[in-house]
Design a protein around this motif. Structure first.
Motif, short mmCIF file in Angstrom:
data_model
loop_
_atom_site.label_atom_id
_atom_site.label_comp_id
_atom_site.label_asym_id
_atom_site.label_seq_id
_atom_site.Cartn_x
_atom_site.Cartn_y
_atom_site.Cartn_z
N PHE A 177 14.90 42.97 -6.49
CA PHE A 177 15.40 41.33 -6.88
C PHE A 177 16.37 41.24 -5.66
CE2 PHE A 177 18.61 38.68 -8.48
CZ PHE A 177 17.80 37.87 -9.17
N ARG A 178 17.20 42.11 -5.31
CA ARG A 178 18.37 41.77 -4.30
C ARG A 178 17.82 41.32 -3.06
NH1 ARG A 178 20.40 45.46 -0.40
NH2 ARG A 178 22.35 44.74 0.53
N VAL A 179 16.50 41.85 -2.48
CA VAL A 179 15.96 41.37 -1.17
C VAL A 179 15.11 40.21 -1.50
CG1 VAL A 179 14.73 41.92 0.90
CG2 VAL A 179 16.15 43.67 -0.25
N THR A 184 17.08 32.15 -3.29
CA THR A 184 17.18 31.46 -4.48
C THR A 184 18.54 31.89 -5.20
OG1 THR A 184 16.00 33.11 -5.49
CG2 THR A 184 14.94 31.02 -4.84
N PHE A 185 18.87 33.01 -5.26
CA PHE A 185 20.07 33.60 -5.77
C PHE A 185 21.40 32.72 -5.16
CE2 PHE A 185 23.43 36.20 -7.32
CZ PHE A 185 22.98 36.60 -8.67
N LEU A 193 23.28 38.26 -2.03
CA LEU A 193 23.43 39.69 -2.36
C LEU A 193 23.26 40.74 -1.24
CD1 LEU A 193 20.94 39.02 -5.50
CD2 LEU A 193 23.35 39.43 -5.62
N THR A 194 22.82 40.24 -0.05
CA THR A 194 22.57 41.02 1.11
C THR A 194 23.69 40.99 2.16
OG1 THR A 194 20.96 39.51 2.26
CG2 THR A 194 20.01 40.93 0.79
N ARG A 203 25.43 48.89 -3.91
CA ARG A 203 25.01 50.36 -3.70
C ARG A 203 25.29 51.18 -4.42
NH1 ARG A 203 24.87 54.83 0.01
NH2 ARG A 203 22.80 55.50 0.68
N THR A 204 26.77 51.09 -4.67
CA THR A 204 27.49 51.77 -5.87
C THR A 204 26.95 51.39 -7.18
OG1 THR A 204 29.13 52.37 -4.05
CG2 THR A 204 29.71 52.68 -6.59
#
Length: 221
Positions: A177-179, A184-185, A193-194, A203-204
């Motif tokens: 989802f993050r990539v 759109t996010f 998100l990136t 990551r944590t």
């Protein structure tokens, strides 16, 4: 009679064929990820390689087989990394966090993989379903998680009602989802998100989320 030894010229031909296949897959990966399975053209792949469509079909047989080979190589990368991960010398909590981080790092570094998987889902996973190689790749990945979960249950730190495939889905979902949805996010919520500055945060967060699920209600949590 002793078996004939391979000659230097036959070994060179083998190396050249392997290199040619790899070069075709490099270009085809980019083309399929860019244009999708339907939009990609073998003519375009051949033109970019300065070769002929006939040669590509010589190595891969058809566009469908070429796309399947692209998927097989893409999945092999992440599955090989998972198999090389040394989790036997880590405690279960550290091991599952390390596995989650590996998936996080891979998906971020291979956006083409995300696009290829998205495209394959549009086509109902018909190429994955038809590939014995792809099906065989996934069992070891689940077995790695299964061993970590078993160790965690034995130590009393992981709950008993956990399933390796569910854990795999949980890790993959966040990383994918993050990539896949970053554009759109960001458009909807104003957050990338990136973004490099928030990378370690996410990551944590992934590791904390998975460990929180696995240890919820366990006696030794």
């Amino acid at each position: 009679m002793a078996a004939a030894q391979p000659t230097e010229s036959s070994a060179r031909r083998t190396r050249d064929a392997a290199r040619t296949r790899a070069e075709i897959l490099d270009v085809a990966t980019d083309e399929f990820a860019r244009a999708g399975y339907t939009g990609a053209r073998v003519d375009e792949i051949a033109a970019r390689m300065r070769t002929t469509k006939r040669m590509i079909y010589y190595y891969f047989g058809s566009k469908e087989q070429l796309f399947t080979a692209v998927l097989e190589r893409a999945y092999t990368v992440i599955r090989t990394q998972e198999q090389k991960l040394d989790v036997e010398h880590l405690d279960p909590v550290a091991a599952i966090r390390r596995l989650a981080e590996l998936t996080f790092d891979h998906h971020e570094a291979h956006p083409d993989f995300i696009r290829l998987v998205s495209i394959e889902n549009i086509h109902g996973a018909e190429h994955v379903a038809g590939s014995e190689h792809l099906r065989s790749l996934n069992s070891p990945a689940i077995e790695v998680i299964g061993r970590i979960l078993a160790a965690g249950r034995a130590e009393g730190v992981f709950r008993d009602d956990v399933d390796a495939i569910d854990v795999h889905a949980m890790i993959s979902s966040f990383c994918f989802f993050r990539v896949a949805n970053r554009h759109t996010f960001k458009a909807l919520f104003g957050r990338d998100l990136t973004q490099a500055g928030r990378r370690e945060h996410y990551r944590t967060m992934l590791g904390d989320m998975v460990i929180g699920y696995l240890t919820a209600g366990s006696p030794g949590a």
